[in-house]
Design a protein around this motif. Structure first.
Motif, PDB file in Angstrom:
ATOM      1  N   ASN A 114      -7.538   5.159  -6.412  1.00  0.00           N
ATOM      2  CA  ASN A 114      -7.132   5.976  -5.264  1.00  0.00           C
ATOM      3  C   ASN A 114      -6.726   5.079  -4.103  1.00  0.00           C
ATOM      4  OD1 ASN A 114      -9.614   5.403  -3.613  1.00  0.00           O
ATOM      5  ND2 ASN A 114     -10.576   6.489  -5.340  1.00  0.00           N
ATOM      6  N   SER A 115      -6.116   5.673  -3.101  1.00  0.00           N
ATOM      7  CA  SER A 115      -5.556   4.920  -1.984  1.00  0.00           C
ATOM      8  C   SER A 115      -6.610   4.152  -1.202  1.00  0.00           C
ATOM      9  CB  SER A 115      -4.811   5.883  -1.046  1.00  0.00           C
ATOM     10  OG  SER A 115      -4.184   5.196   0.004  1.00  0.00           O
ATOM     11  N   TYR A 146      -1.381   7.352  -8.044  1.00  0.00           N
ATOM     12  CA  TYR A 146      -2.529   6.709  -8.677  1.00  0.00           C
ATOM     13  C   TYR A 146      -2.874   7.389 -10.003  1.00  0.00           C
ATOM     14  CZ  TYR A 146      -2.854   4.419  -4.196  1.00  0.00           C
ATOM     15  OH  TYR A 146      -2.560   3.679  -3.077  1.00  0.00           O
ATOM     16  N   ASP A 157       1.154   4.212  -2.910  1.00  0.00           N
ATOM     17  CA  ASP A 157       1.014   5.640  -2.631  1.00  0.00           C
ATOM     18  C   ASP A 157       2.207   6.417  -3.190  1.00  0.00           C
ATOM     19  OD1 ASP A 157      -1.383   5.164  -1.357  1.00  0.00           O
ATOM     20  OD2 ASP A 157      -0.549   5.230   0.674  1.00  0.00           O
ATOM     21  N   LYS A 158       3.397   5.817  -3.102  1.00  0.00           N
ATOM     22  CA  LYS A 158       4.596   6.481  -3.622  1.00  0.00           C
ATOM     23  C   LYS A 158       4.573   6.567  -5.145  1.00  0.00           C
ATOM     24  CE  LYS A 158       7.852   5.187   0.060  1.00  0.00           C
ATOM     25  NZ  LYS A 158       9.067   4.362   0.371  1.00  0.00           N
ATOM     26  N   HIS A 188       0.844  -1.202   0.000  1.00  0.00           N
ATOM     27  CA  HIS A 188       0.000   0.000   0.000  1.00  0.00           C
ATOM     28  C   HIS A 188       0.879   1.252   0.000  1.00  0.00           C
ATOM     29  CE1 HIS A 188      -3.958   1.920   1.679  1.00  0.00           C
ATOM     30  NE2 HIS A 188      -3.474   2.569   0.634  1.00  0.00           N
ATOM     31  N   THR A 189       1.916   1.243   0.802  1.00  0.00           N
ATOM     32  CA  THR A 189       2.841   2.372   0.859  1.00  0.00           C
ATOM     33  C   THR A 189       3.528   2.582  -0.490  1.00  0.00           C
ATOM     34  OG1 THR A 189       3.244   1.987   3.211  1.00  0.00           O
ATOM     35  CG2 THR A 189       4.882   3.299   2.022  1.00  0.00           C
TER      36      THR A 189
END
Length: 668
Positions: A173-174, A153, A149-150, A145-146
């Motif tokens: 999206n996250s 999206y 995010d980096k 997940h991290t």
């Protein structure tokens, strides 16, 4: 060079390999399942050996059986085609242990490229461009997940061991990440037995461009230019072409050199394809490498004048590549369309049945190795013949239609013409959809990306149009002509003669769009015809007939078309379109019909997976009664109207044939 090879495959690729082997004087051994006993690939090879039941896991995927057949028949090498065992490193190892040559890359290369994550790590070391993303071993959900995010999206998650669109999710999206990751991993473990995933930046409107590479055992490695495979549905290719439209010489060289670097990084030998995802701005990134011959290899053969199967055989026998990089040039343009037994209007639902009629484009004159000698520029690679069945056990491909032109414009025109001449009766096909696709503005102007079909959905799936009067007139002419039988008994005459009056008759047709009540009045030399009760009758005459080809004149308009009759179904091919018109024979429907209380039948061969009704049960129209499984998809048999189930004729787990009555049903 080998004197005998075994072809560990079926269908069109088995026939394709056999054709080259025959031209080279190499004998061939086919293997086949019980379902393929009468298949084309069995007939075109010198020998054929049964290896098991219909299911692939009990036949075409049984490497030990195939190796045993190769040794027993004296074959020196095995060509795996594509699919089945073609990218199975364990099978390649087993061939070597048995003293057989595997006509493909080394097992080590297959293992290196078999994992998307490991392959991308190798490519990074070889300085092959990669899509920004995470391709490592760490699979903790929070860690992934991290990383997403980096990356930023939208992000694409995909199974490391996957393919064919399985185990892939686009995350916008996250907040969507964890649910999408769990779903992706479930599908990956179910499909591939491995839930490892990688995360990459999802490119907007990307193109799918692949490079054909070839390497020999002497250290030579070249690329045979590119193919654009952007036109896809559900991540599966529909149209392929070579060269890629808009490709500059500089970009071609850069992609080709990157592909060669990828092949060299894994010690590649033989035919392979390095697939890239490309941005509209010209930037490109490594996606994966297919360690086998590709389905779309014919377009490369067409523009380079090569026979890639011959190259495979020569390289596997230890010979050097037939050509070096500086000897290869691009000649013209080629497009391939995959003709499938499927119904695009119903979500590309596979169609199963018998090819009761198979008519192909008339001018087929392409010889491998000499495209300049192909004035018609049309080639068909197929593993089926008229009368063959498309079964639920294997891929529903009917053929690959390949055309060549001096430029893309000519290739497009030839493809549209060839598709208009392709005739299939007995099951649904995607031919009409392919024709709309080829003639559509997006493809014609090379406005290409992997979302082309979805982006142009409305134009590719237009609202159904009623059959024109000319098509109805052709069907009526074919019907009336078939009834013209001379008879000695005046009461058995079918000329429509009546004393002191003209014989008027209604011919009722229907299709999925509408019902058509046409009207015919018999005259000594022709008929009067109207396509509906509101239309003014026009003279209709048959001016010429050659088999199923009819030339008619309706009023002042001359029309030509082909009419193929399959029972009470009239297939009319005219003006580049295919009309399927069911004739409502009043004599045939004088008694009880299925919809009025007969037996509901299986729409295709398959297995009963659920029986939802019981004997004596009252049901409502549309209520599900039986669920069948065919070609890994479920099909529901529903009540045609309110009624009572008289009898259940099959149980869960039973295999049923096409048209088999599943239950007896009585109208309420």
């Amino acid at each position: 060079m080998f004197t005998k090879i075994l072809i560990a495959n079926r269908g069109e690729i088995a026939c394709r390999v056999a054709a080259t082997a025959r031209r080279m004087g190499i004998k061939t051994v086919a293997v086949y399942s019980e379902a393929d006993a009468n298949a084309k690939h069995v007939a075109v090879c010198d020998e054929a050996v049964l290896i098991g039941p219909a299911a692939a896991k009990e036949s075409y995927l049984c490497g030990d059986k195939i190796i045993a057949v190769a040794k027993a028949t004296g074959a020196q090498a095995i060509h795996p085609g594509y699919g089945f065992l073609s990218e199975n490193a364990g099978f390649a190892d087993a061939c070597a242990e048995a003293g057989l040559v595997f006509i493909g890359p080394p097992a080590s290369a297959m293992r290196a490229m078999g994992s998307k994550s490991a392959a991308k790590q190798l490519m990074e070391k070889a300085n092959v461009p990669l899509v920004p993303g995470y391709h490592g071993e760490q699979q903790d959900a929070d860690f992934l997940h991290t990383q997403a995010d980096k990356i930023g999206y939208p992000v694409l998650l995909k199974a490391s061991a996957g393919g064919g669109g399985k185990g892939m999710r686009v995350i916008e999206n996250s907040a969507q990440f964890k649910d999408a990751l769990a779903s992706c991993k479930r599908e990956a473990i179910s499909s591939f037995g491995d839930d490892k995933v990688l995360a990459e930046k999802y490119l907007q409107r990307p193109r799918h461009i692949e490079i054909q590479v070839f390497a020999d055992t002497l250290g030579n490695c070249i690329y045979l230019f590119e193919r654009d495979c952007s036109v896809q549905r559900r991540h599966q290719k529909v149209l392929e072409e070579a060269p890629a439209p808009g490709m500059s010489a500089e970009r071609r060289a850069a992609m080709g050199e990157a592909a060669v670097a990828a092949a060299r990084a894994v010690g590649y030998v033989g035919a392979g394809t390095v697939e890239f995802i490309a941005n509209q701005d010209g930037s490109f990134y490594f996606m994966e490498m297919n360690t086998r011959l590709q389905v779309e290899h014919p377009v490369t053969e067409m523009i380079t004048g090569t026979d890639l199967v011959e190259w495979q055989l020569r390289v596997a026998a230890g010979e050097p590549l037939p050509k070096q990089q500086h000897e290869l040039t691009i000649n013209g343009h080629s497009i391939e369309a995959r003709i499938y037994a499927e119904n695009p209007e119903k979500g590309f639902l596979p169609s199963i049945g018998t090819l009761r009629h198979l008519g192909t484009p008339g001018a087929v004159s392409f010889e491998l190795g000499g495209v300049a000698d192909a004035p018609a520029g049309v080639r068909i690679d197929s593993g089926v013949r008229q009368g063959d069945a498309i079964s639920p056990f294997y891929d529903p491909m009917i053929a690959k239609l390949i055309v060549w032109g001096a430029d893309r414009k000519q290739a497009l025109a030839r493809m549209a013409q060839a598709l208009a001449q392709y005739q299939i009766v007995g099951l649904a096909s995607n031919i009409a959809f392919l024709k709309r696709l080829v003639e559509g503005q997006a493809f014609a102007t090379a406005d290409l990306d992997t979302g082309l079909i979805e982006r142009n959905h409305d134009s590719l799936f237009p609202a159904a149009q009623a059959a024109p009067a000319s098509a109805l007139a052709l069907a009526a002419t074919a019907l009336l002509s078939s009834e013209r039988k001379p008879a000695a008994d005046p009461w058995a005459q079918t000329s429509g003669w009546r004393m002191n009056q003209s014989y008027a008759r209604k011919l009722a047709f229907n299709d999925e769009r509408a019902a058509y009540d046409t009207y015919v009045t018999y005259r000594p030399e022709d008929w009067l015809f109207s396509a509906s009760s509101s239309e003014q009758p026009q003279p209709l005459s048959l001016t010429a007939r050659d088999g199923n080809d009819y030339s008619i004149k309706l009023g002042a308009t001359a029309t030509h078309g082909t009419v193929l009759r399959d029972g009470d179904m009239f297939h009319v091919y005219a003006n580049g379109a295919h009309y399927q018109l069911a004739w409502n024979d009043p004599m045939a429907h004088a008694g009880e019909t299925e919809a009025e209380g007969g037996r509901l039948t299986a729409p295709m061969p398959g297995k009963v997976v659920a029986v939802l009704a019981t004997k004596g049960q009252e049901v409502k129209k549309g209520e599900a009664l039986v669920i069948m499984e065919a070609m890994k998809m479920e099909h529901t048999i529903a009540a045609p109207h309110d009624g009572v189930v008289d009898d259940i004729l099959y149980a869960v787990g039973d295999q049923v044939a096409d048209g088999a009555p599943l239950l007896a049903f009585k109208a309420a």
